[in-house]
Structures are given as C-alpha cells and as structure tokens.
Design a protein around this motif. Structure first.
Motif, short mmCIF file in Angstrom:
data_model
loop_
_atom_site.label_atom_id
_atom_site.label_comp_id
_atom_site.label_asym_id
_atom_site.label_seq_id
_atom_site.Cartn_x
_atom_site.Cartn_y
_atom_site.Cartn_z
N ASN A 137 0.23 4.80 6.53
CA ASN A 137 -0.09 4.93 5.09
C ASN A 137 -0.01 3.86 4.06
O ASN A 137 0.34 3.77 3.23
CB ASN A 137 1.10 6.03 4.49
CG ASN A 137 0.92 7.13 5.03
OD1 ASN A 137 -0.03 7.79 5.31
ND2 ASN A 137 2.12 7.86 5.38
N GLN A 138 -0.44 2.51 4.78
CA GLN A 138 -0.64 1.20 4.10
C GLN A 138 -2.03 0.97 3.65
O GLN A 138 -2.37 0.05 2.99
CB GLN A 138 -0.10 0.24 5.05
CG GLN A 138 1.52 0.19 5.22
CD GLN A 138 1.96 -0.88 5.95
OE1 GLN A 138 1.23 -1.76 6.59
NE2 GLN A 138 3.29 -0.97 5.92
N GLY A 181 0.68 -1.22 -0.10
CA GLY A 181 -0.13 -0.02 0.07
C GLY A 181 0.78 1.23 -0.14
O GLY A 181 0.30 2.43 -0.41
N ARG A 234 -4.19 8.31 1.34
CA ARG A 234 -3.89 6.97 2.27
C ARG A 234 -4.20 7.76 3.61
O ARG A 234 -4.57 8.68 4.07
CB ARG A 234 -2.23 7.18 2.21
CG ARG A 234 -1.46 6.96 0.90
CD ARG A 234 -0.05 6.81 1.26
NE ARG A 234 0.59 6.50 0.09
CZ ARG A 234 1.03 7.34 -1.12
NH1 ARG A 234 0.85 8.68 -0.77
NH2 ARG A 234 1.62 6.91 -2.10
N ILE A 289 -5.47 2.29 2.04
CA ILE A 289 -6.23 3.41 1.11
C ILE A 289 -7.63 3.52 1.25
O ILE A 289 -8.41 2.76 1.50
CB ILE A 289 -6.12 2.89 -0.31
CG1 ILE A 289 -4.51 2.18 -0.44
CG2 ILE A 289 -6.34 3.71 -1.48
CD1 ILE A 289 -3.47 3.13 -0.21
N TYR A 319 0.93 3.29 -3.36
CA TYR A 319 -0.29 4.08 -3.79
C TYR A 319 0.01 5.05 -4.74
O TYR A 319 0.68 5.94 -4.46
CB TYR A 319 -1.39 4.06 -2.84
CG TYR A 319 -2.42 5.02 -3.00
CD1 TYR A 319 -3.47 4.38 -3.95
CD2 TYR A 319 -2.42 6.06 -2.94
CE1 TYR A 319 -4.47 5.19 -4.34
CE2 TYR A 319 -3.55 7.14 -3.11
CZ TYR A 319 -4.76 6.54 -4.02
OH TYR A 319 -5.63 7.20 -4.24
#
Length: 669
Positions: free
Chosen positions: A561-562, A543, A556, A564, A546
């Motif tokens: 921030n993995q 992720g 994110r 979405i 992205y």
C-alpha cells in the motif's frame, strides 16, 4: 626327434590360445579396449551433502579478437562446468541454478540447460539462472537406485568474459538454488571450483499443497500457457493463453514471437494473425518435401521465428479467424483491476510437424519466447516448462471437465530498464524552489541524435517550471536566460534532450503539520494518442498516508500500500498527442497533458522529511513502464516560503492545463 616333438607341441599351443582366450578372457595378454573406466570419485562436498549439491568449475581462457591494450576491454573465451545433484530424499521439480557472474560475461551456449534470460547468447553481467533442459526435474537416488542421469545434470558452459590478466577464468560471486523453499549458505571456493550444499527451509510453508505430476505452475508478471487440444499423425491443434498478472503491467499492440525447434509451421490461425505469411519458405524447406500435396498458399506462416499479433476488434465475430473468447482487442492487455475482460488474450493455431511423426503424443513446443508492445514494460520470458494439463469446461455445456493433451507454461517478468533505455521520464519541482529539475539527459536514449552538437552525459540545465510545457528544441533560449538570472554556469556544449515520448512532472505542492500534497502532470510528446492510460507512484513509507487524488481515479496497490495507482476518469482517459500551437509559425507545439493534485496525511507516520526526499517518488510507472527519475531533489534554500509572485508560473500552469482539459472534454461532449 625331440625337435619334432617340440614343433608339434608349439603348434598345438598356438591352436589352443584362442580357445583359452574365449574361456578365460582375463588371461589374454592383448589390450582390452572394452575395459571399464575407473569409478567416478565424487568430491567430498557431494558426499557430505544431504539436500541439493551444486558446483561450478572454471578452466583456462583464450584471448579473442580484437586484441586491445585496454585490459578491461579485452574479450576472452572461456569454458566452465556446472553440476547439480539431488542428494536428498525429496524430488526437486523445475530446478533453477543461479550463477552470479560479475565480469560482463556473455553466455554463448550451455548443454543440458537453458537460461531464464532467453535464447543464447545471453548477457549475464548481473548473473543468470540456468534451468534444466530437457532434464527439468531432479529425482531422488532412492527412487532411481542411484541413476546418475535422473538425479543430476552436468552443464557445459561456453562464453565470453571481459577484463582480467592471465589465462585463468575468474570465478562467479556465488552459486545457489533459487527454487522456493530452499536456502543455501555462502558458497566455498578452492582450486578453481565453487561448491555449495542447499537444504530445505524448515520454516517455509507452501501456499498451495497441490500434488502435480509435472512442475507446479509458477506466477509471473505475464503468464503464457501453450496447450495441445487435438493431436493427429502429422499435425496438432494448440491454444496459446496470455494472462497479465501484474497490477502495473500492460501491453499495447503486443507482438509475440518464438522459435520452432524441428521445422514446424503454422497452417492456420484463429484469434490472431501473423505479420508475414511467406508460403515460399515452406516450399523451399523440408516441409515442401514431406507435404508435397499441401496447398501452401493457404498457410498462415512458414517462418522459423513467426511474429504473431492480436486481431482488431472488428474481427471478433469473423467466423473464419475470430469467434474466440478474449481475442480481438487490438493487442491490449490491461491489469485485472482495470478491466478483467482485457487482461487475457487467447488464440489457436494448427501446427504441422516436420517430418510427420507417427507418435501422436510427441510434441515439441517452441522455445525462445519474446513479447513486446508500444510504451510498455520490457518483459523477459523463461523457457517453456511442462506442467499438468490445463482443465477446460466441457464444450457441450454439461457439468464436466475436459483436459488438454499436454500443457507448457512460459513465465515472463518485467525487467528494470537499463540507464538511458527507458521510454518515459520524470521531472521534479517544488513550492520552495523556483527552478524545475527536468528529465535526465538521454533518459530514453540518444541513438538518433548527433551527439557532436550536444553532450549526452551532461547534467540537465535547471528550468523555470513553465518551460516544461515547451518542446526541448524551444527550451534553449529560456534555459540560458534562466541560468543567467540565477547565476548558474552554462556549458559550451549543452545537454542533449531526454527523447522520451512520455514525461511526468512531480511537483511538491505543500507541506504542513498534518499532511502534504503534490501535483502530478502527464505529458504526451508523441503524435499518437494514448488510450486507457494509467500511472503509478511508489512513495515508500510516505505513500501509506495517501488520502485522495482529485482529477483522476486513484487507489493503493496491495500488499504494501505504498504505491498509488491512478488513471483517467471515465471519458477523460484519452491522452491526446502533440498538437500545433495557436499560431504554428510563432508558437511551439503543445503536448497532450493531464494533471491532478494528490493529498496525503502524516498521521501515525513519524520522522517524515517531505522536502528531504520523502515527498518525492522512489519509482514512477506509466502504462507499466518504469520511468527514469532525476538523480537529485530540488534544494530548500531557506525556511521562508516563496511569495505569490514566485508562485505565478505554477498557478498559470494549473489554470492553463485545467482550461485545456475542460475545453477538450466539452468539445467531445
């Protein structure tokens, strides 16, 4: 003569005995029933501990009904004792003691504490956290001169346990203090007692060093504050504030309930309404005796466990029940980053005490809080904890601050749904395999289905991708034909449906040197439309690459921030429900659906195996509810990619969906 003298001396002695007893009570030969008890002998672990000492002692158990020959299914009642003592120099506010039960225990009662999992009985199969009630804080021995009642709490636990032989209650896995900043070594067990000494973590740094008189406020997925604004002899005015603090949490048409502990009732409500008024319950209870002259026909609610709901939007300006900020949104609570104005709800209530209390500062907030909604996460709420009074801007408009008379906080957190208890599910498909893996059998339960005609535990049958557009009742023939073409076995008793109102398909669209892409499709199998919907996909380390989502709004979710987060574009955030086909007599019903492609980069991300699992989500959420995922990925049979002919069903699916969405969007315009 001597006999007479002896008789006189004996009588004098009998007369003097009571006087001697009064002067010298310790010389009395009679039993002294007021003799003080022997001093409590603390366990060695308590004497050596400099921090927080905890112990858990088990006792015997008794076999319950029904009696069964199956040892693992036999239920037993048990009683245990837990103890927590502050032996350090720092006060412990809002202590929380975790007991790691693991024998399908059900906690029926606990004196001196409540469970963070809600009202008793509590399913403690995976352990539970005990919180002090009424003694929420543990003061120090130094500041209390060793007052045992202020530095410790004894918890008498009664419950039910399953399985095992003999009459000895099995021990939990562990006990520990779960307050922030404390660390506990592995607990030790000896002679039916488990004990541990927890100490402050010297490396822990509190984010906010704010001195508080009561327990510091905690942060949860959903924070509820119960503020007392005005107080009178017989009643008080309270305000309830509900705040959504989770980036993935959501509530639609929320229902809030609690339990009054002393017979209170709600006389009036503003910003919310009760599901039932029931004035008769007040008349037949103690409230009717103490408030004989009160007009109970105007009472908002008399139930011990009221169910409260938000007002619809058209009542916001109502002078009698509206006119409050953040009220009247028809029970919608969205994440802050979606719409801050819809992330909070407020309502006020006038509470009458039973009996009337002359002490105007004596308040007993309700307990056993619960909140739920429609197609939303499942929340577990803790007990109300006294916190410092909430500050408010002065109502006069001056630059001043007013405070609530008293405040309590209730923290609710999202729980992972149990197997076959989700409200949404996910199917998998990929460009390198022409079979789709549908949602798990009974992913959202099979309670209303006759399982005599289907297998609730069978593995779902593989399907051609276009069959995912068809309701389950119309898939049987296609599934059998597909299995015959692919030489797959078909059981005599077919799997049951997933029974989910919402399903999502994750299709691995491409995989190349510098990146990869996926396509996500959302299906609404219910009759009701879903407004302001959103979803989220946790892809682990993949992720981080992205790049973009093309037909939705995407971003994110920090801090990792993995994950979405995506939602419909303005004007296209309305997911319609199930509709009839073009020819209802021949065509199956069509689910409401929306679709988008998501692209990712591989730059600075090493060792990604997209077909091997990195290209499939670890968790999927819809409207805050965690969806059930398939238990395996599509297999990659060979290195050769599929031909254009084999891609035809997927291409047709994209084109059909795009035309359907475009047609609906244009018709709305």
């Amino acid at each position: 003569m001597k006999k007479i003298h002896c008789y006189i001396h004996l009588n004098l002695l009998l007369l003097l005995i009571p006087l001697i007893n009064l002067q010298f009570p310790t010389l009395s030969l009679a039993q002294d029933y007021d003799e003080p008890k022997k001093d409590f002998k603390p366990p060695p672990g308590l004497l050596r501990c400099n921090g927080v000492y905890m112990s858990y002692t088990t006792g015997n158990r008794e076999k319950l009904y029904p009696r069964t020959a199956n040892v693992t299914a036999q239920a037993w009642s048990f009683k245990s004792t837990a103890m927590i003592v502050n032996t350090g120099i720092e006060e412990v506010k809002g202590w929380q003691m975790f007991v790691g039960y693991h024998h399908r225990e059900i906690i029926v009662s606990a004196t001196g504490a409540v469970s963070s999992d809600g009202e008793f009985p509590v399913d403690a199969s995976n352990g539970t956290i005990f919180i002090g009630s009424p003694n929420t804080d543990l003061k120090t021995s130094i500041l209390t001169a060793g007052d045992h009642t202020q530095i410790s709490t004894d918890i008498e636990i009664t419950g039910t346990v399953f399985g095992g032989r003999g009459t000895v209650t099995p021990m939990p896995k562990t006990i520990k203090l779960v307050n922030d900043g404390w660390q506990c070594p592995a607990a030790t067990s000896k002679g039916g007692t488990m004990q541990v000494c927890c100490k402050r973590n010297p490396k822990f740094k509190s984010k906010e060093k704010v001195k508080t008189k009561f327990t510091p406020r905690q942060r949860g997925d959903l924070n509820i504050v119960y503020d007392v604004l005005q107080a009178y002899k017989s009643n008080y005015m309270a305000q309830v504030t509900i705040e959504n603090k989770s980036p993935l949490g959501r509530l639609d048409h929320w229902n809030l309930t609690w339990e009054w502990m002393r017979g209170e009732f709600i006389y009036s409500l503003r910003g919310a309404h009760a599901a039932e008024k029931s004035p008769g319950e007040c008349l037949s209870s103690k409230a009717g005796q103490f408030y004989g002259d009160l007009d109970f026909s105007q009472v908002a609610n008399c139930q011990k466990k009221p169910i409260l709901k938000d007002l619809p939007a058209d009542r916001k300006e109502d002078k009698d029940i509206g006119m409050l900020p953040f009220c009247c949104k028809n029970g919608t609570l969205l994440p802050v980053h979606m719409d801050p104005s819809k992330s909070k709800a407020i309502f006020q209530l006038q509470v009458y005490k039973v009996p009337p209390d002359q002490n105007r500062t004596a308040f007993f907030p309700p307990r056993n809080w619960k909140i739920d909604g429609i197609v939303n996460p499942q929340y577990k709420c803790g007990p109300p904890i006294r916190v410092d009074a909430t500050p408010f801007p002065d109502a006069s408009g001056l630059q001043a601050t007013t405070y609530a008379i008293a405040s309590w906080q209730v923290v609710c957190n999202i729980t992972k749904p149990k197997p076959k208890a989700a409200r949404c599910c996910v199917s998998f498909s990929a460009f390198y395999n022409d079979s789709a893996i549908p949602c798990n059998t009974c992913a959202c339960g099979c309670k209303d289905i006759d399982t005599d005609t289907c297998n609730a535990n069978a593995r779902p049958l593989l399907l051609p991708p276009d069959t995912l557009l068809v309701p389950f009742d119309n898939r049987t023939l296609k599934a059998k034909v597909w299995a015959k073409q692919k030489h797959m076995a078909v059981p005599k008793k077919l799997p049951c449906p997933d029974n989910c109102g919402i399903s999502l398909n994750w299709h691995l669209n491409s995989d190349y040197g510098n990146g990869w892409s996926a396509r996500i499709t959302v299906f609404n199998w219910g009759k009701n439309a879903v407004e302001d919907w959103f979803g989220a996909v946790d892809l682990g380390k993949a992720g981080l690459g992205y790049e973009n989502v093309y037909s939705f709004n995407g971003t994110r979710v920090p801090p990792k921030n993995q994950t979405i987060f995506f939602q419909g574009l303005p004007g296209m955030n309305y997911l319609i429900g199930l509709t009839n086909g073009t020819n209802p007599a021949r065509d199956p019903q069509v689910p409401g659906k929306m679709q988008s492609v998501i692209s990712f980069k591989k730059k600075n991300l090493r060792n990604l195996n997209i077909p091997g699992g990195d290209g499939f989500p670890k968790k999927v959420f819809f409207n805050g509810e965690e969806c059930e995922l398939p238990k395996y990925f599509p297999k990659k049979g060979s290195a050769k990619r599929l031909s254009c002919i084999r891609f035809l069903p997927s291409i047709l699916l994209v084109i059909t969906t795009f035309l359907a969405i475009s047609d609906r969007f244009l018709s709305c315009v």
